[in-house]
Design an enzyme around this catalytic site. Structure first.
Site, PDB file in Angstrom:
ATOM      1  N   HIS A 138       0.800  -1.219   0.000  1.00 24.50           N
ATOM      2  CA  HIS A 138      -0.035  -0.105  -0.208  1.00 24.50           C
ATOM      3  C   HIS A 138       1.024   1.296  -0.013  1.00 24.50           C
ATOM      4  O   HIS A 138       1.825   1.281   0.439  1.00 24.50           O
ATOM      5  CB  HIS A 138      -1.060  -0.165   1.147  1.00 24.50           C
ATOM      6  CG  HIS A 138      -0.411   0.295   2.500  1.00 24.50           C
ATOM      7  ND1 HIS A 138      -0.976  -0.396   3.531  1.00 24.50           N
ATOM      8  CD2 HIS A 138       0.621   0.674   2.958  1.00 24.50           C
ATOM      9  CE1 HIS A 138      -0.364  -0.127   4.784  1.00 24.50           C
ATOM     10  NE2 HIS A 138       0.762   0.576   4.561  1.00 24.50           N
ATOM     11  N   GLU A 143      -5.104   0.109   0.497  1.00 23.61           N
ATOM     12  CA  GLU A 143      -4.871  -1.232   0.786  1.00 23.61           C
ATOM     13  C   GLU A 143      -5.141  -2.048  -0.750  1.00 23.61           C
ATOM     14  O   GLU A 143      -5.775  -1.261  -1.475  1.00 23.61           O
ATOM     15  CB  GLU A 143      -5.900  -1.843   1.836  1.00 23.61           C
ATOM     16  CG  GLU A 143      -5.741  -1.116   3.056  1.00 23.61           C
ATOM     17  CD  GLU A 143      -4.317  -1.511   3.634  1.00 23.61           C
ATOM     18  OE1 GLU A 143      -3.225  -1.874   3.233  1.00 23.61           O
ATOM     19  OE2 GLU A 143      -4.213  -1.568   5.064  1.00 23.61           O
TER      20      GLU A 143
END
Ligand code: F6R
Length: 260
Positions: A138, A143
């Protein structure tokens, strides 16, 4: 993406701080994008030293942080507000009104995120954005699966990120599950990006981000599409790069390139 590999974390941090100083020397009222976590601590330490030696002035600088945990008051020991204050802001002369960090306690997240995006534009856009990389690839808290065009928003943290960050909290269950984060699209609008990574725990993520396909599964890979991104790595973080010799060759032969 230009790749620079340094023998030591300290050397990597020092060179990254010099990049920031170059931006400020060219544009004293630059807008800087800040990251938290262990990775940029060395850069902040070096910038503070440079400031104390009178080499850089932050009095016209504006900053925007990438992210903040949802639910932690700004005084919480692990809030990113507190982190930035302790490790950087209280040691330099950025006017408090020029400092922007996402709110983790607003009552209206959507409105806050829209305001944050507008505020970045109103301040002229980010000149230099510092980012770390998570072990899941990330950037900020984008994410795996985050849209590569995402904007500032509330995001659920991946289990891997929660586990990684548990080291900072008394108990693993104290790690917040949500964060407000700039989106990948927001970060990509910065004029210049500096991606920092150190330690062997980042080696897989770095290899995927730098040499893998551009994919929402590794949001740092979007930086391959950015026209002015430098990856500053220590040896351990660079240890899984297949094209390592090529990067060294390029840097060595580039006119005026820093000798790493
Ligand atoms: C922090 C942030 C995160 C971290 C990343 C690496 O503001 O946006 O993406 O950069 O999780 O964290 P460290 O540096 O602690 O390994």
């Amino acid at each position: 993406m230009e790749v620079f590999v340094y023998k030591q974390y300290e050397e990597m941090s020092k060179t990254a701080a010099e990049e920031v100083a170059d931006v400020l020397n060219a544009k004293p009222n630059a807008v800087l994008g800040m990251a938290t976590g262990s990775t940029p601590l060395g850069v902040y330490l070096e910038l503070v030293r440079m400031h104390q030696r009178g080499e850089i002035d932050f009095s016209h600088v504006t900053t925007f942080n990438l992210d903040e945990y949802v639910g932690l008051p700004i005084t919480h020991a692990q809030s990113y507000h507190r982190f930035m204050h302790e490790n950087f802001f209280r040691h330099v002369n950025i006017p408090p009104q020029n400092i922007h960090i996402p709110s983790g306690t607003t009552t209206n997240y959507r409105a806050f995120c829209d305001w944050y995006e507008r505020r970045i534009v109103d301040c002229g856009g980010i000149d230099l954005q510092i980012v770390g990389i998570g072990s899941d690839g990330h950037i900020a808290f984008n994410e795996p699966g985050s849209s590569l065009r995402s904007r500032t928003r509330l995001k659920t943290l991946a289990k891997q990120t929660i586990d990684d960050n548990a080291r900072f909290f008394d108990r693993p269950e104290d790690v917040p599950i949500y964060a407000i984060t700039m989106g990948v699209g927001t970060i990509m609008e910065a004029r210049q990006i500096l991606m920092l990574a150190n330690g062997v725990k980042k080696a897989d993520a770095v290899a995927a981000a730098v040499e893998g396909p551009v994919t929402a599964m590794i949001t740092a890979s979007a930086l391959q599409m950015h026209p002015n991104t430098k990856a500053f790595l220590d040896e351990a973080a660079a240890s899984k790069l297949k094209m390592r010799e090529y990067y060294d060759w390029i840097q060595f032969h580039k006119p005026g390139a820093p000798r790493v």
